[in-house]
Design an enzyme around this catalytic site. Structure first.
Site, mmCIF file in Angstrom:
data_model
loop_
_atom_site.group_PDB
_atom_site.id
_atom_site.type_symbol
_atom_site.label_atom_id
_atom_site.label_comp_id
_atom_site.label_asym_id
_atom_site.label_seq_id
_atom_site.Cartn_x
_atom_site.Cartn_y
_atom_site.Cartn_z
ATOM 1 N N HIS A 132 0.765 -1.779 -0.196
ATOM 2 C CA HIS A 132 -0.001 0.306 0.166
ATOM 3 C C HIS A 132 0.978 1.226 0.090
ATOM 4 C CE1 HIS A 132 0.804 -0.714 4.554
ATOM 5 N NE2 HIS A 132 1.577 1.022 4.468
ATOM 6 N N LEU A 133 0.410 2.792 0.038
ATOM 7 C CA LEU A 133 0.956 3.929 -0.301
ATOM 8 C C LEU A 133 0.066 4.489 0.909
ATOM 9 C CD1 LEU A 133 1.308 5.385 -3.207
ATOM 10 C CD2 LEU A 133 1.345 6.841 -1.554
ATOM 11 N N SER A 134 0.955 4.656 1.852
ATOM 12 C CA SER A 134 0.003 5.555 2.919
ATOM 13 C C SER A 134 -0.480 6.954 2.398
ATOM 14 C CB SER A 134 0.753 5.469 4.149
ATOM 15 O OG SER A 134 0.755 4.323 5.005
ATOM 16 N N TYR A 214 3.405 14.252 7.251
ATOM 17 C CA TYR A 214 4.123 14.458 7.411
ATOM 18 C C TYR A 214 3.879 15.414 6.224
ATOM 19 C CZ TYR A 214 6.223 9.750 9.216
ATOM 20 O OH TYR A 214 6.780 9.568 9.702
ATOM 21 N N PRO A 217 6.201 15.397 3.286
ATOM 22 C CA PRO A 217 6.457 12.799 3.015
ATOM 23 C C PRO A 217 6.771 12.930 1.597
ATOM 24 C CG PRO A 217 4.004 14.892 2.106
ATOM 25 C CD PRO A 217 4.597 15.371 2.809
ATOM 26 N N SER A 218 7.618 11.748 2.236
ATOM 27 C CA SER A 218 8.284 10.725 1.015
ATOM 28 C C SER A 218 7.091 9.374 0.804
ATOM 29 C CB SER A 218 9.540 9.927 1.724
ATOM 30 O OG SER A 218 10.094 9.310 1.002
ATOM 31 N N HIS A 220 5.277 6.598 -0.857
ATOM 32 C CA HIS A 220 6.607 4.916 -0.955
ATOM 33 C C HIS A 220 5.903 3.598 -0.862
ATOM 34 C CE1 HIS A 220 7.050 5.182 3.273
ATOM 35 N NE2 HIS A 220 6.214 3.727 3.278
ATOM 36 N N SER A 222 6.055 -0.004 1.151
ATOM 37 C CA SER A 222 6.902 -0.487 1.967
ATOM 38 C C SER A 222 6.677 -1.696 1.067
ATOM 39 C CB SER A 222 6.625 -0.115 2.949
ATOM 40 O OG SER A 222 6.925 0.364 3.450
HETATM 41 P P1 AMP Z 1 4.339 2.371 5.213
HETATM 42 O O1 AMP Z 1 4.407 1.444 4.808
HETATM 43 O O2 AMP Z 1 3.600 3.868 4.691
HETATM 44 O O3 AMP Z 1 3.605 1.854 6.620
HETATM 45 O O4 AMP Z 1 5.565 3.578 5.945
HETATM 46 C C1 AMP Z 1 6.857 2.113 6.827
HETATM 47 C C2 AMP Z 1 7.187 4.028 7.797
HETATM 48 O O5 AMP Z 1 7.598 4.678 7.292
HETATM 49 C C3 AMP Z 1 6.112 4.120 8.437
HETATM 50 O O6 AMP Z 1 6.471 3.668 9.967
HETATM 51 C C4 AMP Z 1 6.463 5.699 8.558
HETATM 52 O O7 AMP Z 1 5.931 6.499 9.574
HETATM 53 C C5 AMP Z 1 7.748 5.912 8.398
HETATM 54 N N1 AMP Z 1 8.254 7.125 7.379
HETATM 55 C C6 AMP Z 1 9.117 8.033 7.768
HETATM 56 N N2 AMP Z 1 9.601 8.796 7.661
HETATM 57 C C7 AMP Z 1 8.537 9.534 6.040
HETATM 58 C C8 AMP Z 1 8.223 10.396 5.281
HETATM 59 N N3 AMP Z 1 8.914 11.242 4.559
HETATM 60 N N4 AMP Z 1 7.092 9.648 4.310
HETATM 61 C C9 AMP Z 1 6.049 8.458 4.788
HETATM 62 N N5 AMP Z 1 6.203 8.363 5.824
HETATM 63 C C10 AMP Z 1 8.083 7.804 6.547
#
Ligand code: AMP
Length: 247
Positions: A132-134, A214, A217-218, A220, A222
């Site tokens: 997924h993309l948060s 954020y 935000p980055s 992504h 995972s």
């Molecule tokens: P997710 O796969 O979306 O759950 O993201 C994995 C982890 O990346 C989460 O625990 C986020 O808190 C962390 N994360 C760290 N820095 C960032 C950022 N700049 N933007 C988005 N997620 C981030």
């Protein structure tokens, strides 16, 4: 666009409703006798006597897990060593907004290659069960907020147009508590449109006094994760992985 909810239990569980059901006839008869009491006293009598309350239907009683299930979910060994970011409490629903990603076969093959390379030189990573993309932080909703929360998101996002998104760069992420490290693919195309979505979602979060996403935000997806803060070690290996991805 989906909203994920997890971890739930009802606040108003009604144990012993069967017994109440058996007693309900009796309590109605008893109430007949209290008809002549002064209004205030009568109300207080009803308040104190649980037998006068109607039983909950069985389908509602079995809708939410009971206390035993809660105890089980606190055992991190059952979740690959993952530690809760916040304590599980009755009536709290861990929630986040995300775009689901359903990968093609080639993607899974590439991922297998990446993980076996990493496993040979660094921490053992567990592949994500779903991708997924948060678009939000994980926040906690009370059960009765879910419907208005979803409605607020729907009305905010209904005007958004479809757009293409692609991810090209491997990047290491760590959660705020530094208890989990993630290997992710960072979005390259679609960042501006995703920011627009976050702006709308953050409005709903603010409306419900919840954490916004954020500031920078980055975005992504995972791919895999491991327990603890392995950021440095993973970054060292990233160079090697990046080469593999380009081949
Ligand atoms: P997710 O796969 O979306 O759950 O993201 C994995 C982890 O990346 C989460 O625990 C986020 O808190 C962390 N994360 C760290 N820095 C960032 C950022 N700049 N933007 C988005 N997620 C981030």
């Amino acid at each position: 666009m989906l909203v994920g909810y997890s971890s739930s239990s009802e606040e108003d569980g009604e144990p012993g409703s069967e017994a109440r059901s058996r007693n309900s006839r009796r309590s109605v008869e008893e109430d007949e006798g209290s008809r002549d009491l002064p209004a205030k006293k009568k109300a207080r009598t009803e308040e104190l006597d649980p037998k006068t309350r109607l039983p909950l239907p069985g389908c509602l009683l079995s809708m939410f897990p009971d206390d035993d299930d809660e105890t089980l979910t606190e055992d991190s060994s059952l979740h690959g060593g993952r530690i809760r970011s916040f304590k599980h409490e009755r009536g709290n629903w861990a929630t986040y907004v995300y775009l689901p990603y359903h990968p093609e076969e080639e993607f899974e093959e590439l991922l297998e290659e990446l993980l076996s390379t990493l496993g040979a030189h660094g921490p053992i990573l567990t592949q994500q069960e779903e991708f997924h993309l948060s678009l939000s932080q994980t926040v906690v909703l009370r059960h009765h907020w879910i419907q208005p929360f979803t409605q607020s998101l729907q009305s905010g996002l209904s005007q958004c147009r479809r757009f293409a998104c692609s991810a090209a760069t491997l990047k290491v992420y760590c959660n705020a508590e530094r208890t989990r490290t993630f290997l992710g693919m960072e979005v390259s195309t679609g960042h501006a449109q995703l920011l627009d979505l976050v702006r709308v979602i953050d409005k709903t979060m603010t409306e419900f006094q919840l954490d916004t996403f954020y500031k920078e935000p980055s975005f992504h997806v995972s791919l895999a994760w491991c327990v603890g803060d392995q950021t440095e070690k993973m970054k060292e290996l990233l160079q090697e992985l990046q080469v593999l991805r380009c081949c």
